[in-house]
Motif scaffolding. Structure first.
Motif, PDB file in Angstrom:
ATOM      1  N   PHE A  51       5.583  18.186 -12.645  1.00  0.00           N
ATOM      2  CA  PHE A  51       6.859  18.705 -13.128  1.00  0.00           C
ATOM      3  C   PHE A  51       6.808  18.915 -14.639  1.00  0.00           C
ATOM      4  O   PHE A  51       7.235  19.961 -15.146  1.00  0.00           O
ATOM      5  CB  PHE A  51       7.999  17.744 -12.763  1.00  0.00           C
ATOM      6  N   GLU A  52       6.281  17.920 -15.353  1.00  0.00           N
ATOM      7  CA  GLU A  52       6.185  18.036 -16.813  1.00  0.00           C
ATOM      8  C   GLU A  52       5.268  19.187 -17.208  1.00  0.00           C
ATOM      9  O   GLU A  52       5.558  19.927 -18.146  1.00  0.00           O
ATOM     10  CB  GLU A  52       5.703  16.722 -17.416  1.00  0.00           C
ATOM     11  N   LYS A  53       4.177  19.341 -16.459  1.00  0.00           N
ATOM     12  CA  LYS A  53       3.254  20.442 -16.735  1.00  0.00           C
ATOM     13  C   LYS A  53       3.943  21.781 -16.525  1.00  0.00           C
ATOM     14  O   LYS A  53       3.831  22.691 -17.355  1.00  0.00           O
ATOM     15  CB  LYS A  53       2.029  20.302 -15.817  1.00  0.00           C
ATOM     16  N   LYS A  54       4.676  21.902 -15.412  1.00  0.00           N
ATOM     17  CA  LYS A  54       5.393  23.148 -15.137  1.00  0.00           C
ATOM     18  C   LYS A  54       6.483  23.387 -16.177  1.00  0.00           C
ATOM     19  O   LYS A  54       6.685  24.516 -16.620  1.00  0.00           O
ATOM     20  CB  LYS A  54       5.998  23.114 -13.734  1.00  0.00           C
ATOM     21  N   ALA A  55       7.193  22.317 -16.550  1.00  0.00           N
ATOM     22  CA  ALA A  55       8.252  22.452 -17.547  1.00  0.00           C
ATOM     23  C   ALA A  55       7.659  22.899 -18.886  1.00  0.00           C
ATOM     24  O   ALA A  55       8.227  23.761 -19.568  1.00  0.00           O
ATOM     25  CB  ALA A  55       9.002  21.134 -17.708  1.00  0.00           C
ATOM     26  N   LEU A  56       6.514  22.325 -19.252  1.00  0.00           N
ATOM     27  CA  LEU A  56       5.852  22.711 -20.504  1.00  0.00           C
ATOM     28  C   LEU A  56       5.401  24.168 -20.425  1.00  0.00           C
ATOM     29  O   LEU A  56       5.561  24.924 -21.385  1.00  0.00           O
ATOM     30  CB  LEU A  56       4.654  21.797 -20.775  1.00  0.00           C
ATOM     31  N   ALA A  57       4.872  24.569 -19.269  1.00  0.00           N
ATOM     32  CA  ALA A  57       4.443  25.963 -19.097  1.00  0.00           C
ATOM     33  C   ALA A  57       5.644  26.902 -19.211  1.00  0.00           C
ATOM     34  O   ALA A  57       5.558  27.942 -19.871  1.00  0.00           O
ATOM     35  CB  ALA A  57       3.747  26.144 -17.753  1.00  0.00           C
ATOM     36  N   LYS A  58       6.768  26.519 -18.586  1.00  0.00           N
ATOM     37  CA  LYS A  58       7.975  27.346 -18.676  1.00  0.00           C
ATOM     38  C   LYS A  58       8.473  27.414 -20.114  1.00  0.00           C
ATOM     39  O   LYS A  58       8.869  28.471 -20.592  1.00  0.00           O
ATOM     40  CB  LYS A  58       9.082  26.787 -17.782  1.00  0.00           C
ATOM     41  N   LYS A  59       8.453  26.255 -20.807  1.00  0.00           N
ATOM     42  CA  LYS A  59       8.913  26.214 -22.190  1.00  0.00           C
ATOM     43  C   LYS A  59       8.005  27.067 -23.061  1.00  0.00           C
ATOM     44  O   LYS A  59       8.478  27.836 -23.887  1.00  0.00           O
ATOM     45  CB  LYS A  59       8.938  24.777 -22.704  1.00  0.00           C
ATOM     46  N   THR A  60       6.706  26.942 -22.849  1.00  0.00           N
ATOM     47  CA  THR A  60       5.760  27.738 -23.626  1.00  0.00           C
ATOM     48  C   THR A  60       5.993  29.220 -23.364  1.00  0.00           C
ATOM     49  O   THR A  60       6.035  30.024 -24.295  1.00  0.00           O
ATOM     50  CB  THR A  60       4.314  27.344 -23.265  1.00  0.00           C
ATOM     51  N   LYS A  61       6.170  29.576 -22.091  1.00  0.00           N
ATOM     52  CA  LYS A  61       6.416  30.970 -21.727  1.00  0.00           C
ATOM     53  C   LYS A  61       7.728  31.439 -22.341  1.00  0.00           C
ATOM     54  O   LYS A  61       7.816  32.537 -22.893  1.00  0.00           O
ATOM     55  CB  LYS A  61       6.449  31.100 -20.208  1.00  0.00           C
ATOM     56  N   SER A  62       8.751  30.584 -22.247  1.00  0.00           N
ATOM     57  CA  SER A  62      10.053  30.916 -22.805  1.00  0.00           C
ATOM     58  C   SER A  62       9.956  31.050 -24.324  1.00  0.00           C
ATOM     59  O   SER A  62      10.504  31.992 -24.909  1.00  0.00           O
ATOM     60  CB  SER A  62      11.055  29.829 -22.435  1.00  0.00           C
ATOM     61  N   ASP A  63       9.264  30.100 -24.966  1.00  0.00           N
ATOM     62  CA  ASP A  63       9.094  30.163 -26.419  1.00  0.00           C
ATOM     63  C   ASP A  63       8.372  31.441 -26.813  1.00  0.00           C
ATOM     64  O   ASP A  63       8.748  32.107 -27.790  1.00  0.00           O
ATOM     65  CB  ASP A  63       8.316  28.950 -26.930  1.00  0.00           C
ATOM     66  N   GLU A  64       7.347  31.793 -26.052  1.00  0.00           N
ATOM     67  CA  GLU A  64       6.591  33.014 -26.336  1.00  0.00           C
ATOM     68  C   GLU A  64       7.493  34.236 -26.159  1.00  0.00           C
ATOM     69  O   GLU A  64       7.475  35.149 -26.968  1.00  0.00           O
ATOM     70  CB  GLU A  64       5.362  33.111 -25.419  1.00  0.00           C
ATOM     71  N   ALA A  90       0.839  -1.207   0.000  1.00  0.00           N
ATOM     72  CA  ALA A  90       0.000   0.000   0.000  1.00  0.00           C
ATOM     73  C   ALA A  90       0.875   1.259   0.000  1.00  0.00           C
ATOM     74  O   ALA A  90       0.589   2.210  -0.730  1.00  0.00           O
ATOM     75  CB  ALA A  90      -0.931  -0.005   1.211  1.00  0.00           C
ATOM     76  N   ARG A  91       1.943   1.248   0.825  1.00  0.00           N
ATOM     77  CA  ARG A  91       2.846   2.400   0.854  1.00  0.00           C
ATOM     78  C   ARG A  91       3.540   2.579  -0.496  1.00  0.00           C
ATOM     79  O   ARG A  91       3.696   3.697  -0.976  1.00  0.00           O
ATOM     80  CB  ARG A  91       3.889   2.241   1.955  1.00  0.00           C
ATOM     81  N   LYS A  92       3.935   1.461  -1.113  1.00  0.00           N
ATOM     82  CA  LYS A  92       4.594   1.547  -2.410  1.00  0.00           C
ATOM     83  C   LYS A  92       3.630   2.084  -3.458  1.00  0.00           C
ATOM     84  O   LYS A  92       3.998   2.940  -4.270  1.00  0.00           O
ATOM     85  CB  LYS A  92       5.122   0.179  -2.841  1.00  0.00           C
ATOM     86  N   ALA A  93       2.386   1.602  -3.438  1.00  0.00           N
ATOM     87  CA  ALA A  93       1.394   2.093  -4.394  1.00  0.00           C
ATOM     88  C   ALA A  93       1.150   3.582  -4.177  1.00  0.00           C
ATOM     89  O   ALA A  93       1.069   4.353  -5.150  1.00  0.00           O
ATOM     90  CB  ALA A  93       0.093   1.305  -4.246  1.00  0.00           C
ATOM     91  N   ASP A  94       1.052   3.990  -2.919  1.00  0.00           N
ATOM     92  CA  ASP A  94       0.846   5.402  -2.606  1.00  0.00           C
ATOM     93  C   ASP A  94       2.048   6.227  -3.069  1.00  0.00           C
ATOM     94  O   ASP A  94       1.885   7.299  -3.655  1.00  0.00           O
ATOM     95  CB  ASP A  94       0.622   5.574  -1.096  1.00  0.00           C
ATOM     96  N   PHE A  95       3.249   5.712  -2.809  1.00  0.00           N
ATOM     97  CA  PHE A  95       4.462   6.406  -3.241  1.00  0.00           C
ATOM     98  C   PHE A  95       4.504   6.520  -4.755  1.00  0.00           C
ATOM     99  O   PHE A  95       4.814   7.582  -5.305  1.00  0.00           O
ATOM    100  CB  PHE A  95       5.706   5.667  -2.726  1.00  0.00           C
ATOM    101  N   ASP A  96       4.197   5.409  -5.454  1.00  0.00           N
ATOM    102  CA  ASP A  96       4.197   5.429  -6.915  1.00  0.00           C
ATOM    103  C   ASP A  96       3.172   6.432  -7.442  1.00  0.00           C
ATOM    104  O   ASP A  96       3.445   7.161  -8.396  1.00  0.00           O
ATOM    105  CB  ASP A  96       3.899   4.034  -7.474  1.00  0.00           C
ATOM    106  N   LYS A  97       2.015   6.464  -6.801  1.00  0.00           N
ATOM    107  CA  LYS A  97       0.961   7.406  -7.207  1.00  0.00           C
ATOM    108  C   LYS A  97       1.446   8.845  -7.025  1.00  0.00           C
ATOM    109  O   LYS A  97       1.280   9.685  -7.915  1.00  0.00           O
ATOM    110  CB  LYS A  97      -0.293   7.146  -6.366  1.00  0.00           C
ATOM    111  N   LYS A  98       2.062   9.120  -5.861  1.00  0.00           N
ATOM    112  CA  LYS A  98       2.580  10.465  -5.600  1.00  0.00           C
ATOM    113  C   LYS A  98       3.709  10.803  -6.577  1.00  0.00           C
ATOM    114  O   LYS A  98       3.791  11.933  -7.056  1.00  0.00           O
ATOM    115  CB  LYS A  98       3.077  10.578  -4.164  1.00  0.00           C
ATOM    116  N   ALA A  99       4.569   9.821  -6.846  1.00  0.00           N
ATOM    117  CA  ALA A  99       5.681  10.060  -7.773  1.00  0.00           C
ATOM    118  C   ALA A  99       5.148  10.378  -9.170  1.00  0.00           C
ATOM    119  O   ALA A  99       5.656  11.296  -9.837  1.00  0.00           O
ATOM    120  CB  ALA A  99       6.602   8.838  -7.823  1.00  0.00           C
ATOM    121  N   LEU A 100       4.138   9.642  -9.620  1.00  0.00           N
ATOM    122  CA  LEU A 100       3.548   9.921 -10.929  1.00  0.00           C
ATOM    123  C   LEU A 100       2.907  11.302 -10.947  1.00  0.00           C
ATOM    124  O   LEU A 100       3.028  12.036 -11.934  1.00  0.00           O
ATOM    125  CB  LEU A 100       2.514   8.847 -11.284  1.00  0.00           C
ATOM    126  N   ALA A 101       2.224  11.657  -9.866  1.00  0.00           N
ATOM    127  CA  ALA A 101       1.600  12.981  -9.790  1.00  0.00           C
ATOM    128  C   ALA A 101       2.667  14.066  -9.813  1.00  0.00           C
ATOM    129  O   ALA A 101       2.510  15.082 -10.511  1.00  0.00           O
ATOM    130  CB  ALA A 101       0.745  13.088  -8.534  1.00  0.00           C
TER     131      ALA A 101
END
Length: 135
Positions: free
Chosen positions: A80-93, A64-75
């Protein structure tokens, strides 16, 4: 003679009684020993069952702890990917805007330079201005 016979009879009877009592004691000790072995075996089995149950619970909690950890890690990874994409989009703009501004600046600079040299027909006085003389 009669007394000796009775003594011998009593002695034999006492020896039989002692042998019978010893046999009973041995049987009781064997029975008690068997009961203790049975009790110890039951206690040992109960301890093994408890240990197996604790291990099972531990493994469930661990999973259960591993599943919770994996879930948190995926989130966190998705965030992180969302923020990186937002930064890239902002930077590209930002680079796009800077590029447009640079193009506009270059165009204005070229136009001003052309005007200053008198190349542009819209400013005929610039041709005769001594500051715009070609070197």
């Amino acid at each position: 003679p009669d007394l000796t016979g009775r003594i011998d009879a009593n002695k034999a009877e006492s020896e039989e009684e002692v042998a019978r009592l010893r046999t009973e004691m041995r049987e009781l000790e064997e029975k008690r020993h068997a009961e203790k072995l049975e009790q110890w075996s039951a206690e040992e089995q109960a301890a093994k069952d408890d240990a197996a149950e604790e291990r099972r619970q531990f493994e469930e909690e661990k999973a259960a702890r591993k599943a919770d950890f994996d879930k948190k890690a995926l989130a966190m990874e998705a965030d992180f990917e969302k923020k990186a994409l937002a930064k890239k989009t902002k930077s590209d703009e930002r680079f796009r805007v800077w590029g447009l501004e640079a193009q506009r600046y270059a165009w204005l600079s070229a136009r001003l330079a052309a005007n200053a040299r008198g190349v542009c027909d819209s400013n005929p006085e610039a041709k005769h201005d001594p500051r715009n003389a070609k070197s």
